[in-house]
Design an enzyme around this catalytic site. Structure first.
Site, PDB file in Angstrom:
ATOM      1  N   GLY A  99     -28.271  -1.122  33.229  1.00 18.15           N
ATOM      2  CA  GLY A  99     -26.788  -0.836  33.465  1.00 18.15           C
ATOM      3  C   GLY A  99     -26.706   0.172  32.965  1.00 18.15           C
ATOM      4  N   PRO A 108     -23.407   2.643  30.640  1.00 21.33           N
ATOM      5  CG  PRO A 108     -23.631   4.506  29.714  1.00 21.33           C
ATOM      6  CD  PRO A 108     -23.673   3.747  31.090  1.00 21.33           C
ATOM      7  N   GLY A 141     -20.760  -4.405  29.271  1.00 20.05           N
ATOM      8  CA  GLY A 141     -21.417  -5.389  28.758  1.00 20.05           C
ATOM      9  C   GLY A 141     -22.305  -6.235  28.484  1.00 20.05           C
ATOM     10  CE  LYS A 142     -26.531  -1.329  28.555  1.00 25.77           C
ATOM     11  NZ  LYS A 142     -25.521  -0.729  29.375  1.00 25.77           N
ATOM     12  CD  GLU A 167      -3.130  19.751  43.156  1.00 24.49           C
ATOM     13  OE1 GLU A 167      -3.758  19.282  43.551  1.00 24.49           O
ATOM     14  OE2 GLU A 167      -4.182  20.465  42.295  1.00 24.49           O
ATOM     15  CG  HIS A 227      -6.171  19.193  47.754  1.00 24.05           C
ATOM     16  ND1 HIS A 227      -7.210  19.576  47.368  1.00 24.05           N
ATOM     17  CD2 HIS A 227      -6.212  20.058  46.236  1.00 24.05           C
ATOM     18  CE1 HIS A 227      -7.723  20.918  46.937  1.00 24.05           C
ATOM     19  NE2 HIS A 227      -7.130  20.300  45.708  1.00 24.05           N
TER      20      HIS A 227
HETATM   21  P1  ADP Z   1     -22.792  -1.955  26.860  1.00 23.34           P
HETATM   22  O1  ADP Z   1     -23.269  -2.391  25.829  1.00 23.34           O
HETATM   23  O2  ADP Z   1     -23.313  -2.030  27.773  1.00 23.34           O
HETATM   24  O3  ADP Z   1     -22.187  -0.140  26.508  1.00 23.34           O
HETATM   25  P2  ADP Z   1     -21.216  -3.530  25.725  1.00 23.34           P
HETATM   26  O4  ADP Z   1     -21.142  -5.025  25.966  1.00 23.34           O
HETATM   27  O5  ADP Z   1     -21.160  -2.318  24.394  1.00 23.34           O
HETATM   28  O6  ADP Z   1     -21.459  -2.062  26.360  1.00 23.34           O
HETATM   29  O7  ADP Z   1     -19.334  -3.271  25.802  1.00 23.34           O
HETATM   30  C1  ADP Z   1     -18.021  -2.277  25.015  1.00 23.34           C
HETATM   31  C2  ADP Z   1     -17.014  -3.373  25.081  1.00 23.34           C
HETATM   32  O8  ADP Z   1     -16.194  -3.443  26.517  1.00 23.34           O
HETATM   33  C3  ADP Z   1     -16.977  -5.277  25.043  1.00 23.34           C
HETATM   34  O9  ADP Z   1     -16.423  -5.352  23.787  1.00 23.34           O
HETATM   35  C4  ADP Z   1     -15.955  -5.598  25.422  1.00 23.34           C
HETATM   36  O10 ADP Z   1     -14.789  -5.326  24.913  1.00 23.34           O
HETATM   37  C5  ADP Z   1     -16.091  -4.387  26.783  1.00 23.34           C
HETATM   38  N1  ADP Z   1     -16.406  -5.462  28.520  1.00 23.34           N
HETATM   39  C6  ADP Z   1     -17.533  -4.836  28.623  1.00 23.34           C
HETATM   40  N2  ADP Z   1     -18.190  -5.309  29.539  1.00 23.34           N
HETATM   41  C7  ADP Z   1     -17.773  -6.582  29.807  1.00 23.34           C
HETATM   42  C8  ADP Z   1     -17.650  -7.781  30.493  1.00 23.34           C
HETATM   43  N3  ADP Z   1     -18.180  -7.977  31.739  1.00 23.34           N
HETATM   44  N4  ADP Z   1     -16.819  -8.459  30.413  1.00 23.34           N
HETATM   45  C9  ADP Z   1     -15.792  -7.979  29.492  1.00 23.34           C
HETATM   46  N5  ADP Z   1     -15.785  -7.570  28.791  1.00 23.34           N
HETATM   47  C10 ADP Z   1     -16.461  -6.716  28.663  1.00 23.34           C
HETATM   48 ZN    ZN Z   2      -7.876  21.704  43.626  1.00 25.95          ZN
END
Ligand code: ADP
Ligand code: ZN
Ligand code: MG
Length: 634
Positions: free
Chosen positions: A216, A218, A221-222, A438, A441
């Protein structure tokens, strides 16, 4: 000194010592030349009480010789005479180049003879003595080297990688902290059970998977999800980023992988998280100048380690990537990362849930509806939403308010999307021009029924933009129709169209550069990707527009020159038609345009609601005017 050397030499004449010293001599070739003098001098002295070659042959004939040792390299024979006392040294005889006569005589008289090679051992022992001086010197140099710099000390123990992975005994994250990605959570719930109660699976003979790949973009929430699994199963969490595997020294990555798995095995059951696995796990042999580089070694080590432990040893590996397409296929084979879980940007409901999670520890005014925020933020990831609420909280604190209100949320959204707010222009001519641009648009966006509604128009610069028109996407941007795309192109061209109508062709500005770029991109996609032109429903471009080294490098253009020309002319036609349409619309509603620009310059920002109201009033006026005119024209 030299005599002493010679005595020592004779005493040390044991075969074991010779072999060892010989090896030393071989490794330090330059030294024999310097110390060659020692044996030569000793030899001269010995020769004084010796026999000549002729005398030796005579004595052999007479049968006086007991034993002869021939030294071919030094061309010396050591002669032991009969009746000689056992402890007297042998007599030395200078040999000739060819000693066949002597050897024949010795054979004939049955004299015991053999070959020795004392020369090498002598030189070597000479060396040995001199090495006693050199060794301390080398040791001293090493000492200096060690002390000199950090870098060199690192260079000396590379391979013994320092542990670069992090270990958290307890992550403290629970599934409740992760929201909006329900499907992924459900799939991973099972992994928690694997870690907690492996017996449940092994009892019925099920093989527990070793690896799960989270795919997924960045910020979705991975990492959070992986931590939540470890937290729920209450096992230690080991994490390392793929980019940390790849280092300057060859072999470091591989040894880091070894270290990581060793530590993990000691702490099983546990969870290993490998972030950005694409940094090491790219298709092997793909890079330019490919071959057996550091990254490949690391990847091979990773594969070996994954194969090296049993599925039920209590270690689960979770890897994250946003580029599953570049991964080496060997990584995705059964027994490795054979499970893939998609972690996508959240939908409307998902965003509401995530906002709920992150508003738990914040003071938010009762009037604020999380639902409304979720609606305003399509495309935001979990990390964006967390950031948004944090920004709003900071603004609230700065404004010394009790709780976050909708004003702070609004400002925070704008800030997250478009960067920091600047101050409005004072220069009235360019301010007017930007105003027309603007409103161009916004007016077209409002007049075309297929366009998303205007949210606000502003002359307050933000980031790179001098003025901005915001549109609220009506629903989730899943499917977009042809007429919606054309409406977007037309509205995006509205800025330039307004400049041209009001100020004339010579006065148009660079302000439309970004607009034109977007327009061209959209039109081209309509033709090549979505089959929305006269070329028919064809996909004329490969899925990925990026070029990966080695993979898509080769088959970049999939169509002929002729088709390429047709694509260009179709793109141009779409853009030109939309531009004509934009100019027509603005000319037709010129009065509304002027009215709105005056208002915008006065107030700097017009809200979407007010904007639509004014446009509607003008449309009604126009309609009345045509109605009144109608009888006349008949
Ligand atoms: P990834 O690893 O996918 O790049 P992260 O897990 O590091 O993303 O997410 C960064 C922060 O964003 C987390 O620490 C959390 O605070 C917030 N976050 C991201 N996704 C979620 C989610 N699905 N639910 C709650 N918080 C989230
Ligand atoms: Zn414009
Ligand atoms: Mg991450």
């Amino acid at each position: 000194m030299k005599n002493f050397g010679k005595k020592a030499l004779i005493k040390q004449h044991s075969p074991k010592r010779v072999a060892w010293a010989g090896a030393l001599a071989a490794s330090l070739i330059m030294l024999p030349g310097i110390f060659g003098g020692t044996p030569a001098l000793a030899q001269q002295k010995a020769e004084r009480d010796s026999l000549t070659y002729g005398e030796l042959i005579q004595k052999t004939d007479k049968g006086e010789v007991k034993r002869v040792e021939l030294d071919e390299t030094e061309q010396i024979a050591k002669v032991y005479l009969k009746g000689q006392k056992p402890d007297t040294p042998p007599i030395q005889v200078r040999l000739l180049n060819q000693n066949t006569e002597l050897i024949n005589k010795l054979k004939a008289k049955n004299v015991d003879f053999g070959e020795i090679s004392s020369a090498n051992s002598r030189a070597a022992v000479g060396l040995l003595i001199n090495l006693m001086w050199i060794l301390p010197l080398v040791a001293l140099m090493l000492l200096f080297l060690r002390r000199s710099t950090n870098a060199s000390s690192q260079a000396m123990n590379f391979g013994k990688s320092k542990a670069r992975f992090q270990m958290e005994a307890k992550t403290g994250v629970k599934f409740d902290d992760v929201a909006g990605i329900e499907e992924a959570k459900e799939e991973l719930q099972e992994v928690v059970t694997f870690l907690k109660q492996p017996e449940r699976f092994t009892a019925i003979g099920a093989r527990i998977p070793k690896g799960v790949l989270l795919v997924g973009p960045p910020g979705t929430g991975k990492t959070l999800l992986a931590k939540a699994i470890a937290g729920e199963a209450s096992v230690p969490f080991f994490s390392i980023s793929g980019s940390e595997f790849v280092e300057m020294f060859v072999g470091v990555g591989a040894s880091r992988v070894r270290d990581l798995f060793k530590k993990a095995k000691e702490n099983a059951p546990c969870l290993i998280f490998i972030d950005e696995i694409d940094a090491v796990g790219r298709q092997r042999g793909a890079g330019i100048g490919g071959g057996n580089d550091e990254r490949e070694q690391t990847l091979n080590q990773l594969l070996t380690e994954m194969d090296g432990f049993e599925g039920n040893s209590g270690i689960i590996i979770i890897a994250a990537t946003n580029r599953p397409d570049v991964l080496d296929t060997a990584l995705l084979r059964p027994g490795r990362f054979d499970r893939q879980v998609i972690v996508d940007a959240p939908d409307l409901k998902g965003r509401q849930e995530i906002l709920k999670v992150h508003s738990r520890n914040k003071k938010i005014d009762a009037s604020v509806s999380l639902d409304a925020i979720a609606r305003r933020t399509p495309g935001f990831t979990g990390a964006d939403l967390a950031n948004l609420l944090n920004e709003a909280a900071i603004l609230t604190a700065r404004r010394r308010k009790e709780a976050i209100t909708i004003l702070e949320i609004d400002d925070a959204v704008d800030r997250v999307v478009a960067g920091m707010e600047g101050t409005a222009l004072v220069d009235s001519k360019s301010k007017r021009l930007i105003g027309y641009h603007e409103v161009g648009h916004a007016l077209i966006g409002t007049l075309l029924k297929d366009h998303d509604p205007v949210q606000k128009v502003t002359l307050i610069p933000r980031g790179q933009a001098l003025g901005l028109t915001w549109f609220t996407p009506n629903e989730e941007q899943g499917l977009v129709s042809r007429s919606q795309l054309k409406a977007r192109i037309t509205a995006t061209l509205g800025g330039r169209a307004a400049e041209e109508i009001v100020f004339g062709k010579p006065e148009v500005t660079t302000g439309a550069g970004n607009d034109l770029q977007q327009v061209t991109g959209m039109a081209r996609q309509m033709v090549t990707k979505f089959g929305m032109s006269e070329l028919g429903p064809l996909s004329l471009e490969s899925q990925s527009t990026e070029v990966f080294l080695g993979r898509d490098w080769m088959n970049k253009s999939e169509y002929s020159e002729e088709i390429a020309a047709k694509i260009d002319s179709q793109v141009r036609e779409i853009v030109n038609n939309c531009y004509i349409k934009a100019k027509e619309l603005l000319q037709e509603h010129r009065i509304a345009l002027e009215h709105l620009v005056d208002l915008l310059i006065d107030q700097e920002t017009i809200d979407g609601e007010l904007f639509r109201q004014i446009v509607t009033e003008h449309l009604q006026l126009d309609a009345q005017m045509t109605d009144e005119k109608l009888p006349v024209s008949h």
